[in-house]
Design a protein around this motif. Structure first.
Motif, short mmCIF file in Angstrom:
data_model
loop_
_atom_site.label_atom_id
_atom_site.label_comp_id
_atom_site.label_asym_id
_atom_site.label_seq_id
_atom_site.Cartn_x
_atom_site.Cartn_y
_atom_site.Cartn_z
N GLU A 59 0.85 -1.18 0.00
CA GLU A 59 0.00 0.00 0.00
C GLU A 59 0.89 1.23 0.00
N VAL A 60 0.75 2.05 -1.05
CA VAL A 60 1.55 3.25 -1.19
C VAL A 60 0.61 4.41 -1.42
N ARG A 61 0.81 5.46 -0.65
CA ARG A 61 -0.01 6.66 -0.82
C ARG A 61 0.72 7.60 -1.78
N VAL A 62 0.12 7.88 -2.92
CA VAL A 62 0.73 8.74 -3.93
C VAL A 62 0.22 10.16 -3.74
N ILE A 63 1.15 11.09 -3.61
CA ILE A 63 0.80 12.50 -3.45
C ILE A 63 1.03 13.19 -4.79
N PRO A 64 0.05 13.90 -5.33
CA PRO A 64 0.23 14.57 -6.61
C PRO A 64 1.29 15.67 -6.53
N LYS A 65 1.83 16.02 -7.69
CA LYS A 65 2.85 17.06 -7.77
C LYS A 65 2.27 18.38 -7.27
N GLN A 66 2.99 19.06 -6.40
CA GLN A 66 2.54 20.32 -5.81
C GLN A 66 2.87 21.49 -6.75
N LYS A 67 2.31 22.65 -6.44
CA LYS A 67 2.54 23.85 -7.26
C LYS A 67 3.99 24.30 -7.24
N VAL A 78 10.77 14.34 -9.35
CA VAL A 78 10.03 15.53 -8.94
C VAL A 78 10.86 16.24 -7.88
N SER A 79 11.16 17.51 -8.13
CA SER A 79 12.00 18.29 -7.23
C SER A 79 11.33 19.62 -6.93
N HIS A 80 11.81 20.28 -5.89
CA HIS A 80 11.31 21.61 -5.53
C HIS A 80 11.84 22.61 -6.55
N VAL A 81 11.08 23.69 -6.78
CA VAL A 81 11.48 24.69 -7.79
C VAL A 81 12.82 25.34 -7.46
N SER A 82 13.24 25.31 -6.21
CA SER A 82 14.55 25.88 -5.87
C SER A 82 15.69 25.05 -6.45
N GLN A 83 15.42 23.81 -6.88
CA GLN A 83 16.44 22.95 -7.48
C GLN A 83 16.50 23.08 -9.00
N GLU A 84 15.62 23.90 -9.58
CA GLU A 84 15.60 24.09 -11.03
C GLU A 84 16.74 25.01 -11.44
N THR A 85 17.43 24.69 -12.54
CA THR A 85 18.59 25.49 -12.95
C THR A 85 18.18 26.90 -13.34
N LYS A 86 17.23 27.02 -14.25
CA LYS A 86 16.68 28.31 -14.65
C LYS A 86 15.18 28.14 -14.71
N PRO A 87 14.42 29.15 -14.34
CA PRO A 87 12.95 29.01 -14.39
C PRO A 87 12.48 28.64 -15.78
N GLY A 88 11.66 27.58 -15.86
CA GLY A 88 11.10 27.17 -17.13
C GLY A 88 11.92 26.15 -17.88
N THR A 89 13.11 25.81 -17.42
CA THR A 89 13.95 24.85 -18.16
C THR A 89 13.59 23.40 -17.85
N SER A 90 12.99 23.15 -16.72
CA SER A 90 12.62 21.81 -16.26
C SER A 90 13.81 20.87 -16.20
N LEU A 91 14.97 21.40 -15.78
CA LEU A 91 16.16 20.60 -15.50
C LEU A 91 16.62 20.89 -14.08
N CYS A 92 16.87 19.82 -13.33
CA CYS A 92 17.33 20.01 -11.96
C CYS A 92 18.84 20.32 -11.97
N ARG A 93 19.33 20.79 -10.86
CA ARG A 93 20.74 21.17 -10.75
C ARG A 93 21.67 19.96 -10.90
N ASP A 94 21.20 18.79 -10.50
CA ASP A 94 22.03 17.59 -10.61
C ASP A 94 22.24 17.19 -12.06
N CYS A 95 21.26 17.41 -12.90
CA CYS A 95 21.34 17.01 -14.30
C CYS A 95 21.98 18.07 -15.20
N ALA A 96 22.01 19.30 -14.75
CA ALA A 96 22.53 20.39 -15.58
C ALA A 96 24.04 20.33 -15.70
#
Length: 96
Positions: A59-67, A78-96
């Motif tokens: 049994e796993v409780r799935v929480i939808p993606k937050q704003k 799924v990461s927090h927006v503070s981990q995004e490289t540039k707004p709108g790029t949809s790449l996290c800092r680890d992948c950039a």
């Protein structure tokens, strides 16, 4: 006086040991056998790879993606927006 570095070293208070290879091999096999015998006890709660888990219910409780979260387009985590490289790029800092 020359030092023989290949000679066995004997510390003070110890006697020199003249063990043969056969004696050392027998002692080694006794130690290995006793270690294997101790390790054969069954453990509860441990599943082996390839075990049949068809009767287990997860049994796993799935929480939808937050704003304030985004999905990285490279690693799909799924990461927090503070981990995004540039707004709108949809790449996290680890992948950039």
């Amino acid at each position: 006086m020359a030092t023989d570095y290949d000679a066995p070293r004997v510390r003070d208070g110890e006697e020199e040991k003249n063990d043969t290879i056969v004696e050392l091999d027998a002692a080694r096999s006794r130690t290995t056998t006793s270690l294997l015998e101790d390790d054969t006890e069954p453990t509860d709660g441990l599943t082996l790879p390839g075990a049949d888990l068809s009767d287990v219910q997860f049994e796993v409780r799935v929480i939808p993606k937050q704003k304030d979260e985004f999905t990285c387009m490279s690693c799909f985590l799924v990461s927090h927006v503070s981990q995004e490289t540039k707004p709108g790029t949809s790449l996290c800092r680890d992948c950039a």
